[in-house]
Design a protein around this motif. Structure first.
Motif, PDB file in Angstrom:
ATOM      1  N   ARG A  71       0.847  -1.175   0.000  1.00 57.76           N
ATOM      2  CA  ARG A  71       0.000   0.000   0.000  1.00 57.76           C
ATOM      3  C   ARG A  71       0.895   1.241   0.000  1.00 57.76           C
ATOM      4  NH1 ARG A  71      -3.040  -3.248  -1.358  1.00 57.76           N
ATOM      5  NH2 ARG A  71      -5.191  -3.660  -0.673  1.00 57.76           N
ATOM      6  N   GLY A  72       0.642   2.142  -0.919  1.00 56.57           N
ATOM      7  CA  GLY A  72       1.430   3.366  -1.000  1.00 56.57           C
ATOM      8  C   GLY A  72       2.892   3.134  -1.344  1.00 56.57           C
ATOM      9  N   GLY A  73       3.181   1.979  -1.972  1.00 52.04           N
ATOM     10  CA  GLY A  73       4.557   1.652  -2.332  1.00 52.04           C
ATOM     11  C   GLY A  73       5.289   0.848  -1.287  1.00 52.04           C
ATOM     12  N   ALA A  74       4.754   0.769  -0.067  1.00 55.23           N
ATOM     13  CA  ALA A  74       5.442   0.093   1.036  1.00 55.23           C
ATOM     14  C   ALA A  74       4.819  -1.267   1.328  1.00 55.23           C
ATOM     15  CB  ALA A  74       5.397   0.961   2.281  1.00 55.23           C
ATOM     16  N   LYS A  75       5.621  -2.167   1.857  1.00 57.73           N
ATOM     17  CA  LYS A  75       5.163  -3.497   2.260  1.00 57.73           C
ATOM     18  C   LYS A  75       4.193  -3.385   3.421  1.00 57.73           C
ATOM     19  CE  LYS A  75       7.145  -7.817   4.175  1.00 57.73           C
ATOM     20  NZ  LYS A  75       6.669  -7.650   5.579  1.00 57.73           N
ATOM     21  N   VAL A  76       3.115  -4.173   3.360  1.00 61.92           N
ATOM     22  CA  VAL A  76       2.131  -4.207   4.438  1.00 61.92           C
ATOM     23  C   VAL A  76       2.681  -5.068   5.572  1.00 61.92           C
ATOM     24  CG1 VAL A  76      -0.205  -4.880   5.096  1.00 61.92           C
ATOM     25  CG2 VAL A  76       0.212  -3.873   2.837  1.00 61.92           C
ATOM     26  N   GLU A  77       2.585  -4.559   6.778  1.00 62.52           N
ATOM     27  CA  GLU A  77       3.097  -5.276   7.941  1.00 62.52           C
ATOM     28  C   GLU A  77       2.427  -6.637   8.084  1.00 62.52           C
ATOM     29  OE1 GLU A  77       3.628  -4.642  12.789  1.00 62.52           O
ATOM     30  OE2 GLU A  77       2.761  -3.061  11.543  1.00 62.52           O
ATOM     31  N   GLY A  78       3.230  -7.659   8.359  1.00 57.81           N
ATOM     32  CA  GLY A  78       2.722  -9.003   8.550  1.00 57.81           C
ATOM     33  C   GLY A  78       2.691  -9.862   7.300  1.00 57.81           C
ATOM     34  N   PHE A  79       2.995  -9.285   6.137  1.00 55.97           N
ATOM     35  CA  PHE A  79       3.017 -10.035   4.891  1.00 55.97           C
ATOM     36  C   PHE A  79       4.446 -10.505   4.588  1.00 55.97           C
ATOM     37  CE2 PHE A  79      -1.123  -8.443   4.686  1.00 55.97           C
ATOM     38  CZ  PHE A  79      -1.813  -9.019   3.621  1.00 55.97           C
ATOM     39  N   ASP A  80       4.551 -11.564   3.787  1.00 59.84           N
ATOM     40  CA  ASP A  80       5.870 -12.104   3.445  1.00 59.84           C
ATOM     41  C   ASP A  80       6.653 -11.154   2.551  1.00 59.84           C
ATOM     42  OD1 ASP A  80       5.350 -14.705   4.707  1.00 59.84           O
ATOM     43  OD2 ASP A  80       3.973 -15.029   3.037  1.00 59.84           O
ATOM     44  N   LEU A  81       5.936 -10.490   1.635  1.00 54.16           N
ATOM     45  CA  LEU A  81       6.565  -9.638   0.633  1.00 54.16           C
ATOM     46  C   LEU A  81       5.770  -8.360   0.463  1.00 54.16           C
ATOM     47  CD1 LEU A  81       7.120 -12.367  -2.129  1.00 54.16           C
ATOM     48  CD2 LEU A  81       8.934 -11.314  -0.777  1.00 54.16           C
ATOM     49  N   LEU A 211       8.676   5.850  -5.008  1.00 53.27           N
ATOM     50  CA  LEU A 211       9.557   4.692  -4.831  1.00 53.27           C
ATOM     51  C   LEU A 211      10.988   5.110  -4.522  1.00 53.27           C
ATOM     52  CD1 LEU A 211       8.263   2.309  -7.670  1.00 53.27           C
ATOM     53  CD2 LEU A 211       7.830   2.152  -5.207  1.00 53.27           C
ATOM     54  N   LEU A 212      11.433   6.205  -5.104  1.00 53.68           N
ATOM     55  CA  LEU A 212      12.772   6.698  -4.792  1.00 53.68           C
ATOM     56  C   LEU A 212      12.872   7.089  -3.321  1.00 53.68           C
ATOM     57  CD1 LEU A 212      13.521   8.849  -7.969  1.00 53.68           C
ATOM     58  CD2 LEU A 212      14.606   6.686  -7.337  1.00 53.68           C
ATOM     59  N   ARG A 213      11.818   7.670  -2.778  1.00 59.32           N
ATOM     60  CA  ARG A 213      11.812   8.016  -1.361  1.00 59.32           C
ATOM     61  C   ARG A 213      11.864   6.775  -0.480  1.00 59.32           C
ATOM     62  NH1 ARG A 213       8.048  11.988  -3.226  1.00 59.32           N
ATOM     63  NH2 ARG A 213       6.270  10.706  -2.572  1.00 59.32           N
ATOM     64  N   LEU A 214      11.394   5.639  -1.030  1.00 59.80           N
ATOM     65  CA  LEU A 214      11.438   4.364  -0.306  1.00 59.80           C
ATOM     66  C   LEU A 214      12.711   3.570  -0.631  1.00 59.80           C
ATOM     67  CD1 LEU A 214       7.706   3.331  -0.838  1.00 59.80           C
ATOM     68  CD2 LEU A 214       8.744   4.030   1.336  1.00 59.80           C
ATOM     69  N   ASN A 215      13.664   4.226  -1.298  1.00 61.08           N
ATOM     70  CA  ASN A 215      14.958   3.616  -1.661  1.00 61.08           C
ATOM     71  C   ASN A 215      14.809   2.426  -2.600  1.00 61.08           C
ATOM     72  OD1 ASN A 215      16.570   5.404  -0.034  1.00 61.08           O
ATOM     73  ND2 ASN A 215      15.863   4.279   1.776  1.00 61.08           N
ATOM     74  N   CYS A 216      13.862   2.522  -3.528  1.00 56.71           N
ATOM     75  CA  CYS A 216      13.624   1.447  -4.499  1.00 56.71           C
ATOM     76  C   CYS A 216      14.272   1.761  -5.847  1.00 56.71           C
ATOM     77  CB  CYS A 216      12.127   1.211  -4.665  1.00 56.71           C
ATOM     78  SG  CYS A 216      11.289   0.643  -3.166  1.00 56.71           S
ATOM     79  N   HIS A 217      15.483   2.294  -5.824  1.00 53.84           N
ATOM     80  CA  HIS A 217      16.178   2.674  -7.055  1.00 53.84           C
ATOM     81  C   HIS A 217      16.358   1.470  -7.988  1.00 53.84           C
ATOM     82  CE1 HIS A 217      17.289   5.627  -3.998  1.00 53.84           C
ATOM     83  NE2 HIS A 217      17.526   6.481  -4.971  1.00 53.84           N
ATOM     84  N   GLU A 218      16.768   0.332  -7.433  1.00 56.58           N
ATOM     85  CA  GLU A 218      17.024  -0.840  -8.262  1.00 56.58           C
ATOM     86  C   GLU A 218      15.738  -1.416  -8.833  1.00 56.58           C
ATOM     87  OE1 GLU A 218      20.035  -1.758  -9.235  1.00 56.58           O
ATOM     88  OE2 GLU A 218      20.703   0.007  -8.113  1.00 56.58           O
ATOM     89  N   ASP A 219      14.642  -1.295  -8.110  1.00 58.66           N
ATOM     90  CA  ASP A 219      13.348  -1.723  -8.650  1.00 58.66           C
ATOM     91  C   ASP A 219      13.015  -0.947  -9.919  1.00 58.66           C
ATOM     92  OD1 ASP A 219      13.054  -3.404  -6.503  1.00 58.66           O
ATOM     93  OD2 ASP A 219      11.082  -2.675  -5.925  1.00 58.66           O
ATOM     94  N   ILE A 220      13.232   0.364  -9.889  1.00 67.69           N
ATOM     95  CA  ILE A 220      12.930   1.197 -11.047  1.00 67.69           C
ATOM     96  C   ILE A 220      13.774   0.787 -12.244  1.00 67.69           C
ATOM     97  CG2 ILE A 220      13.100   3.554 -11.955  1.00 67.69           C
ATOM     98  CD1 ILE A 220      12.223   4.556  -9.202  1.00 67.69           C
ATOM     99  N   LYS A 221      15.049   0.549 -12.017  1.00 70.25           N
ATOM    100  CA  LYS A 221      15.923   0.125 -13.112  1.00 70.25           C
ATOM    101  C   LYS A 221      15.453  -1.205 -13.697  1.00 70.25           C
ATOM    102  CE  LYS A 221      20.156   2.321 -11.364  1.00 70.25           C
ATOM    103  NZ  LYS A 221      21.521   2.045 -10.832  1.00 70.25           N
ATOM    104  N   TYR A 222      15.090  -2.138 -12.836  1.00 72.59           N
ATOM    105  CA  TYR A 222      14.626  -3.446 -13.308  1.00 72.59           C
ATOM    106  C   TYR A 222      13.345  -3.316 -14.119  1.00 72.59           C
ATOM    107  CZ  TYR A 222      12.931  -8.265 -13.190  1.00 72.59           C
ATOM    108  OH  TYR A 222      12.462  -9.499 -13.549  1.00 72.59           O
TER     109      TYR A 222
END
Length: 245
Positions: A71-81, A211-222
């Protein structure tokens, strides 16, 4: 074949269904789905609601399931991924079903699940989606973007245009015959303008910045890589996608 592009699920017609629908959410849901199946995942099961996901997946052996919530780009607490394709390694996902709910992408899939054929596509598996269209020649095709919480997203429009552009190049159909609505022409034009600068555009898009604020730089490249996975998630039963064939 006639292509129609809708930038959000809410913009799709309510009085008809297409022969084929392609749900697209580049950052990151449909990219993650293709990655999971390429890594040997058993299936993807999509949900718009987190509680329903928890209830349905509870009947599965814990070793045969993975719960992904974003949700909102971030992992939901309690989920595996969360929703990062880079977390979906073969060691983790092989032989397991991914139960997933995301902010936008799973909503798009659920909106079109009544179509005769339902696919999930992104830049990473664009060629596989286009090959399917060229082989099957469905009469009407909806390419449906996930948007962002019901609003327009131009990075999604770019991916919609990438699919339409490839069909146009390979199908030998004039644009005026291929395009079912004006959005097809506009999306193709946007893709032609930005196709060699995808990462740059993602950095400028609102969700890319999120996503950049969440440090997901490599996700964007992929997610900006084109045609790297020869995998096409296709719906086998409502809400459940597996590899074609």
């Amino acid at each position: 074949m006639k292509l129609f592009i809708y930038h959000t699920p809410e913009l799709t017609p309510t009085h008809t269904i297409p022969d084929c629908a392609i749900a697209v959410d580049v950052l990151r849901a449909t990219t993650t789905m293709a990655t999971v199946l390429a890594a040997g995942g058993e299936a993807i099961q999509v949900f718009s609601d987190l509680d329903t996901l928890q209830q349905v997946s509870a009947s599965w052996d814990v070793d045969k399931r993975l719960r992904a919530g974003e949700r909102g780009g971030a992992k939901v607490e309690g989920f595996d991924l969360g929703n990062s394709p880079l977390d979906c390694t073969e060691k983790l996902v092989k032989g397991r079903r991914l139960f997933i709910s995301t902010t936008n992408g799973t909503r798009a899939l659920q909106r079109v699940q009544s179509a005769s054929a339902v696919l999930a596509a992104a830049f990473v598996n664009r060629a596989a989606a286009v090959d399917y269209l060229l082989a099957k020649q469905p009469e009407t095709v909806w390419i449906v973007g996930s948007g962002w919480e019901g609003t327009y997203s131009w990075k999604i429009r770019l991916a919609l245009g990438a699919i339409a552009h490839s069909v146009l190049q390979q199908a030998n159909i004039p644009l005026e015959d291929l395009a079912g609505n004006d959005e097809v022409v506009g999306a193709i034009a946007l893709y032609e303008q930005w196709k060699n600068r995808l990462v740059e555009l993602f950095h400028q898009a609102s969700h890319g910045k999120r996503l950049l604020r969440l440090n997901c730089h490599e996700d964007i490249k992929y997610c900006a890589q084109v045609d790297i996975l020869d995998v096409l998630p296709i719906q086998h039963e409502p809400g459940v996608l597996k590899i074609l064939g």
